[in-house]
Design a protein around this motif. Sequence first.
Motif, mmCIF file in Angstrom:
data_model
loop_
_atom_site.group_PDB
_atom_site.id
_atom_site.type_symbol
_atom_site.label_atom_id
_atom_site.label_comp_id
_atom_site.label_asym_id
_atom_site.label_seq_id
_atom_site.Cartn_x
_atom_site.Cartn_y
_atom_site.Cartn_z
ATOM 1 N N GLU A 99 0.837 -1.209 0.000
ATOM 2 C CA GLU A 99 0.000 0.000 0.000
ATOM 3 C C GLU A 99 0.868 1.254 0.000
ATOM 4 O OE1 GLU A 99 -3.195 2.050 3.056
ATOM 5 O OE2 GLU A 99 -3.316 -0.115 2.696
ATOM 6 N N THR A 100 1.908 1.252 0.827
ATOM 7 C CA THR A 100 2.826 2.393 0.857
ATOM 8 C C THR A 100 3.514 2.576 -0.489
ATOM 9 O OG1 THR A 100 3.234 2.094 3.229
ATOM 10 C CG2 THR A 100 4.874 3.345 1.987
ATOM 11 N N ASP A 103 1.003 4.174 -2.896
ATOM 12 C CA ASP A 103 0.793 5.583 -2.571
ATOM 13 C C ASP A 103 2.006 6.428 -2.965
ATOM 14 O OD1 ASP A 103 -1.708 5.020 -1.540
ATOM 15 O OD2 ASP A 103 -1.066 4.998 0.555
ATOM 16 N N SER A 121 -2.224 -4.624 0.168
ATOM 17 C CA SER A 121 -3.443 -3.868 0.434
ATOM 18 C C SER A 121 -3.383 -2.595 -0.414
ATOM 19 C CB SER A 121 -3.581 -3.529 1.916
ATOM 20 O OG SER A 121 -2.429 -2.861 2.399
ATOM 21 N N VAL A 122 -4.516 -1.907 -0.520
ATOM 22 C CA VAL A 122 -4.599 -0.695 -1.338
ATOM 23 C C VAL A 122 -5.404 0.347 -0.583
ATOM 24 C CG1 VAL A 122 -5.319 0.283 -3.548
ATOM 25 C CG2 VAL A 122 -4.577 -2.094 -3.440
ATOM 26 N N SER A 123 -4.874 1.536 -0.464
ATOM 27 C CA SER A 123 -5.629 2.595 0.201
ATOM 28 C C SER A 123 -6.897 2.892 -0.592
ATOM 29 C CB SER A 123 -4.775 3.858 0.349
ATOM 30 O OG SER A 123 -4.330 4.333 -0.905
ATOM 31 N N HIS A 125 -9.516 0.839 -0.560
ATOM 32 C CA HIS A 125 -10.276 -0.394 -0.764
ATOM 33 C C HIS A 125 -11.207 -0.637 0.422
ATOM 34 C CE1 HIS A 125 -11.164 -4.360 -2.395
ATOM 35 N NE2 HIS A 125 -11.030 -4.861 -1.176
ATOM 36 N N GLU A 196 -6.806 3.383 -4.845
ATOM 37 C CA GLU A 196 -7.602 2.461 -5.657
ATOM 38 C C GLU A 196 -8.263 3.120 -6.872
ATOM 39 O OE1 GLU A 196 -9.840 -1.473 -4.478
ATOM 40 O OE2 GLU A 196 -11.099 0.253 -4.023
#
Length: 261
Positions: A99-100, A103, A121-123, A125, A196
């Motif tokens: 995720e970082t 971003d 993970s994805v910010s 989501h 996302e």
Amino acid sequence: MPPREVRIPTRDGGRLWAERNGTGNPVVLLHGAGMDSRLWDAVVPELARHHDVIRYDARGLGRSTPPGKPFSDVEDLRAVLDHFGLRHAALVGLSMGGETALDFTLAHPERVTALVLVGASVSGHVWPPSPELSVYATARRERDTTTLAELELTIWAAMGRTAPGGELIEDMVASNAERRVVSEQHCTVSTGRAAEPHLADISVPTLVVHGAHDHPEIAVIAERLVTDIPGARGETIPDADHYLPLRTPERLTKLVLSHLP
């Protein structure tokens, strides 16, 4: 070259533990929440034979100092690159580290040469509700670190202690359970936008990897990443859960080396 350990200062007075190993094109390894850079122990030796490899402990985790005020994982990553004088690098991130990496790529596209997103993970989501994740969220909110550590192993390390890397996974989870709660309370999203909806803006070569025994929603996210990031390629690795770099390090290292410039 032998590994070199450093403590990298951040704007707000913190210190990030980092290690640099090898020579070649630079690549930065980013671990997930509740973990530390030991996640990459079985990957670094071979990767460093071909690349300039940097790994570091995210704020408050492992050997990095805890935050005393709001901080940004994206800004911390920039501090790492700046400290080593790197104008750009490839990023390999697992879970929160993925995720970082996403971003950071959206905020600073000129500084990223390639992405490897592992169980990312994805910010932005939205995770579907489930009883286990509800209990997990409650434990984080209430700072119930004992329950949090137990759930971390049950949900994310589903293959158990007897699978490769099991003892190290348990040690990382136990030693970082309290630290992650403090860090998450201070962590902010500095980019001002979720990743996302903007995945189509990513233009660097991207490899998306997840384990067949990971949480089902990770597979959903992986499919979204492959679909929305132009030219992205996906790989599913059998015999691996969320802690893929410790479960199947040889397979992951081979994939990473084949993808990186």
